[in-house]
Design an enzyme around this catalytic site. Sequence first.
Site, mmCIF file in Angstrom:
data_model
loop_
_atom_site.group_PDB
_atom_site.id
_atom_site.type_symbol
_atom_site.label_atom_id
_atom_site.label_comp_id
_atom_site.label_asym_id
_atom_site.label_seq_id
_atom_site.Cartn_x
_atom_site.Cartn_y
_atom_site.Cartn_z
ATOM 1 N N TYR A 114 42.441 36.292 35.839
ATOM 2 C CA TYR A 114 43.236 37.480 36.143
ATOM 3 C C TYR A 114 42.279 38.619 36.430
ATOM 4 C CZ TYR A 114 46.475 41.418 35.418
ATOM 5 O OH TYR A 114 47.238 42.561 35.574
ATOM 6 N N LYS A 127 37.799 48.672 30.475
ATOM 7 C CA LYS A 127 37.959 48.500 29.033
ATOM 8 C C LYS A 127 36.900 49.240 28.202
ATOM 9 C CE LYS A 127 40.361 44.120 29.815
ATOM 10 N NZ LYS A 127 41.715 44.207 29.269
ATOM 11 N N ASP A 187 33.695 39.717 37.791
ATOM 12 C CA ASP A 187 34.689 40.616 37.197
ATOM 13 C C ASP A 187 34.398 40.693 35.689
ATOM 14 O OD1 ASP A 187 38.338 40.748 36.976
ATOM 15 O OD2 ASP A 187 36.732 41.979 36.143
HETATM 16 P P1 KE4 Z 1 43.480 46.798 34.028
HETATM 17 O O1 KE4 Z 1 44.013 47.164 35.392
HETATM 18 O O2 KE4 Z 1 44.559 46.211 33.136
HETATM 19 O O3 KE4 Z 1 42.707 47.919 33.349
HETATM 20 O O4 KE4 Z 1 42.385 45.642 34.242
HETATM 21 C C1 KE4 Z 1 42.752 44.469 34.925
HETATM 22 C C2 KE4 Z 1 41.800 43.350 34.542
HETATM 23 C C3 KE4 Z 1 40.826 42.984 35.457
HETATM 24 N N1 KE4 Z 1 39.947 42.000 35.174
HETATM 25 C C4 KE4 Z 1 39.991 41.346 33.990
HETATM 26 C C5 KE4 Z 1 39.003 40.253 33.717
HETATM 27 C C6 KE4 Z 1 40.966 41.690 33.016
HETATM 28 O O5 KE4 Z 1 41.004 41.017 31.840
HETATM 29 C C7 KE4 Z 1 41.896 42.708 33.296
HETATM 30 C C8 KE4 Z 1 43.001 43.099 32.331
HETATM 31 N N2 KE4 Z 1 43.108 42.321 31.143
HETATM 32 C C9 KE4 Z 1 44.409 42.250 30.536
HETATM 33 C C10 KE4 Z 1 44.283 41.438 29.239
HETATM 34 N N3 KE4 Z 1 44.229 40.047 29.488
HETATM 35 C C11 KE4 Z 1 45.022 43.588 30.286
HETATM 36 C C12 KE4 Z 1 46.252 43.586 29.395
HETATM 37 C C13 KE4 Z 1 47.484 43.946 30.161
HETATM 38 O O6 KE4 Z 1 47.652 43.503 31.315
HETATM 39 O O7 KE4 Z 1 48.299 44.680 29.555
#
Ligand code: KE4
Length: 431
Positions: free
Chosen positions: A142, A265, A237
Amino acid sequence: MKRSQKLFQHAQLVIPGGVNSPVRAFRAVGGTPLFLRRGKGAWVWDADGNRYIDYVGSWGPLIAGHAHPDVLKAVEEAASRGLSFGAPTESEVEIAALLCKLVPSMEQVRLVSSGTEATMSAIRLARGHTGRSKILKFEGCYHGHADSLLVKAGSGALTLGQPSSAGVPAEIAAQTIVVDYNDIGAVERAFQEDGKNIAAVIVEPVAGNMNLVTPRAGFLEAMRKLCTKHGTLLIFDEVMTGFRVALGGAQALFGISPDLTTLGKVIGGGMPMGAFGGCRAIMQCIAPLGPVYQAGTLSGNPIAVAAGLATLKLVQAAGFYERLTATALDLCERLTAAARQHRVAFSAQNVGGMFGMYFRATPPSTYAEVMQCDRATFSHFFHAMLADGVYFAPSAFEACFLSAAHGAPEVEKTIRAAKRFFATLNAPHST
Ligand code: KE4
């Protein structure tokens, strides 16, 4: 009725699903999501005043623990001078320079407000720099919710069983090649078929969105070679792994330099922050210098930068990652031993300060193996631990996260609660 239940009822009237991000809705584990009200160190309190050891940590950012005094002090000081200017500020230069120092594959970095913005921008940059359209990603990984990346995605998309989202035009999805994680042969075949059209490969160097899956030996190295051979940009990523698995992220752990890195994060310390960066020659393509447009009202926001700088200062303390990794390893080993004692098919593993737990005898190394994990038992485990004051990620497809504030008391309490649960699984039925 519990306050969380009342709040959830009201929330569902005014917010789709009652949440602002799907994975928070507890759809994978059932029940009512906890409405959290306060955090301190390794602990959070819900709207009813119940306290829990927090292994979600806002999905990774809170590596220093909730409400760390140094972070709060930095935020308060920055806020006292105003919240946002939409103009360059000194602190943005400071954090950009620090990120490039700590992640040497980046000569320049552009700050944004989320991981999604970072990966979306990195993909556009790779396409603009190479003049190619296709991207290659891995099933179960993801990278946020940009259209091109919501194809066989992980995290909430996987949790909800909608790995490819509605609303993404077929023409856009067709530009995304998806292969199995850890299957370098599949990557080689994709390059043989279409190598000259692939702008970028984007990969989680340690996958954390189909639960935690580690790269097989040689997987990332082979990808690095293939990208170099075909003029394709390799994007690591590291939104999740950056400053989570090691100070320099997974690229430092594995000694591999990607062409572009995305971050999020931890670098915001709990405030909205993302970043993407790489060598100067590629980053020069970004507006206002180059033809690849990218922008953001709150990009480099001074309050988020203050929280990020304070957090990045804390993680540079001597022994920070050694201690974090040792605690995570101890937790995983003792959970596994407790399960084995009760003949429960369970395994756990960590990479630095992130860990995965699986109701499966051994940790999965492919998406197919992840799908073999016993999700029903995971849901029972999740709720039993929650009732015992331990808050794990509410999905069998998510990794969990430790902070520097987690120590022996938290590990002991977690192990005691887990033993109580494991004991119920194979308990002889009372006749
Ligand atoms: P955000 O847009 O949520 O800040 O980041 C997206 C993203 C991009 N790349 C990786 C490897 C990520 O894990 C994420 C977001 N992680 C999720 C948790 N698995 C965020 C939690 C959520 O979607 O509420």
